[in-house]
Write a protein that holds these residues in place. Structure first.
Motif, PDB file in Angstrom:
ATOM      1  N   PHE A  71      73.937  51.846  13.822  1.00 20.39           N
ATOM      2  CA  PHE A  71      73.515  52.916  14.740  1.00 20.39           C
ATOM      3  C   PHE A  71      73.826  52.448  16.159  1.00 20.39           C
ATOM      4  O   PHE A  71      73.263  51.439  16.609  1.00 20.39           O
ATOM      5  N   PRO A  72      74.713  53.138  16.865  1.00 23.23           N
ATOM      6  CA  PRO A  72      75.310  52.566  18.085  1.00 23.23           C
ATOM      7  C   PRO A  72      74.398  52.570  19.314  1.00 23.23           C
ATOM      8  O   PRO A  72      74.750  53.111  20.371  1.00 23.23           O
ATOM      9  N   ARG A  73      73.273  51.976  19.184  1.00 21.65           N
ATOM     10  CA  ARG A  73      72.313  51.826  20.300  1.00 21.65           C
ATOM     11  C   ARG A  73      71.875  50.376  20.342  1.00 21.65           C
ATOM     12  O   ARG A  73      71.700  49.748  19.289  1.00 21.65           O
ATOM     13  N   ILE A  74      71.700  49.875  21.542  1.00 18.55           N
ATOM     14  CA  ILE A  74      71.145  48.523  21.691  1.00 18.55           C
ATOM     15  C   ILE A  74      69.858  48.609  22.500  1.00 18.55           C
ATOM     16  O   ILE A  74      69.682  49.532  23.307  1.00 18.55           O
ATOM     17  N   GLY A  80      66.539  41.839  31.106  1.00 18.37           N
ATOM     18  CA  GLY A  80      67.985  42.071  31.128  1.00 18.37           C
ATOM     19  C   GLY A  80      68.390  43.382  31.775  1.00 18.37           C
ATOM     20  O   GLY A  80      69.588  43.634  31.975  1.00 18.37           O
ATOM     21  N   LYS A  81      67.434  44.204  32.121  1.00 17.01           N
ATOM     22  CA  LYS A  81      67.733  45.553  32.632  1.00 17.01           C
ATOM     23  C   LYS A  81      68.590  45.504  33.905  1.00 17.01           C
ATOM     24  O   LYS A  81      69.493  46.325  34.096  1.00 17.01           O
ATOM     25  N   GLY A  88      76.646  49.015  35.526  1.00 14.98           N
ATOM     26  CA  GLY A  88      76.723  50.486  35.476  1.00 14.98           C
ATOM     27  C   GLY A  88      76.499  51.058  34.088  1.00 14.98           C
ATOM     28  O   GLY A  88      76.979  52.159  33.779  1.00 14.98           O
ATOM     29  N   ILE A  89      75.765  50.336  33.244  1.00 15.82           N
ATOM     30  CA  ILE A  89      75.505  50.815  31.875  1.00 15.82           C
ATOM     31  C   ILE A  89      74.228  51.659  31.905  1.00 15.82           C
ATOM     32  O   ILE A  89      73.162  51.173  32.297  1.00 15.82           O
ATOM     33  N   ARG A  90      74.364  52.915  31.512  1.00 13.85           N
ATOM     34  CA  ARG A  90      73.201  53.813  31.571  1.00 13.85           C
ATOM     35  C   ARG A  90      72.227  53.472  30.437  1.00 13.85           C
ATOM     36  O   ARG A  90      72.641  53.074  29.350  1.00 13.85           O
ATOM     37  N   SER A  91      70.942  53.651  30.717  1.00 11.68           N
ATOM     38  CA  SER A  91      69.940  53.367  29.692  1.00 11.68           C
ATOM     39  C   SER A  91      68.754  54.293  29.890  1.00 11.68           C
ATOM     40  O   SER A  91      68.598  54.901  30.944  1.00 11.68           O
TER      41      SER A  91
END
Ligand code: 48F
Length: 255
Positions: A71-74, A80-81, A88-91
């Motif tokens: 499932f492509p979520r980490i 680590g945020k 630039g990784i949205r979360s």
């Protein structure tokens, strides 16, 4: 517009020969293009250091593409945020302290950051041994192409030099095992059971120079130290890559 097949072939061969020959003499060699190796590459390559990622598979990204159980979520914890933000990784927040990001976006943006910082990538290239001479340091890597490794063909490898090497090969800690196999004074305890909080807390301490010229990073650092595994929580991988970049830069300046 002219398009000649032989010119296309020549463009590939001559360009790759020029770049790969320039990168046979590295400041920092990062073995493995998983999340920790990518962060390390992006941060180590800033301000012109000669950094290369050597990745045996066709694609970089290692164990991050598949998130948790395909499932492509980490998940990235609070510590680590800031690195998600830096790249630039949205979360989104699932619960306080649990940030969830797309695994595909994470790989893509970390890879782009490493490219933009000036790191070079050698995919389909497998590290099979290390160079250790009279100074007792890991001072280079023995490489072959992955198809040669996979087919077991009897073809002699090539060698590159590196002031410092980062073992970012994940659970298998491949470079550390190369040193051990040839009698290097190194202890590999092997990875322990799943215990996410412990593994994530301790990984920074385990990210260190485990042998002269060789830094363990990411899951390889925990595997060498006998530390727990953590599953699809990735803050520790990002933070370990960051710490390895600082160490690699320091060591490469001293050599
Ligand atoms: O396994 P990998 O993603 O390592 P990592 O950066 O991250 C671990 C997580 O993905 C996950 C986890 C944390 O949540 O437990 O597993 O520590 O990436 C390691 C990369 O190294 C490559 C391999 O193909 C993968 O992309 N690699 C392994 N052996 C070699 C190699 C080799 N001999 N030569 C070159 N690359």
């Amino acid at each position: 517009m002219q398009l000649d097949e032989v010119t296309i072939s020549r463009a590939i061969l001559e360009t790759h020969a020029e770049i790969s020959s320039r990168y046979l003499d590295l400041d920092i060699a990062i073995v493995g293009g998983g999340p920790s190796g990518l962060v390390c590459a992006a941060l180590a390559a800033e301000d012109g250091r000669k950094v290369a990622v050597i990745e045996k598979k066709l694609s970089v990204g290692g164990g991050m593409w598949g998130g948790g159980m395909t499932f492509p979520r980490i998940v990235v914890q609070e510590e680590g945020k800031r690195l998600l933000d830096q790249f630039g990784i949205r979360s989104r927040v699932y619960k306080p302290g649990y940030h969830v990001a797309s695994s595909v976006e994470s790989v893509a943006k970390l890879t782009a950051a490493a490219c933009d910082a000036g790191a070079e990538f050698f995919n389909l290239t497998s590290v099979e041994d290390v160079v250790i001479k009279e100074d007792g340091r890991v001072s280079g890597l023995v490489i072959t192409t992955s198809p040669v490794e996979m087919t077991g063909l009897h073809v002699d490898p090539l060698t590159l030099a590196a002031k410092v090497t980062v073992d970012a090969t994940g659970h298998d800690a491949v470079v550390a095992h190369c040193v051990l196999r040839k009698g290097g004074d190194i202890t590999i305890h092997g990875e322990s059971f799943m215990w996410a909080e412990r593994a994530e807390t301790n990984i920074i301490n385990h990210t260190r120079e485990i042998f002269p010229g060789l830094i363990a990073c990411g899951m390889a650092a925990n595997a060498v130290a006998g530390e727990a595994r953590m599953g699809p929580v990735f803050g520790g991988m990002l933070l370990s890559g960051e710490h390895a970049a600082v160490l690699a830069r320091e060591i490469s300046e001293r050599v």
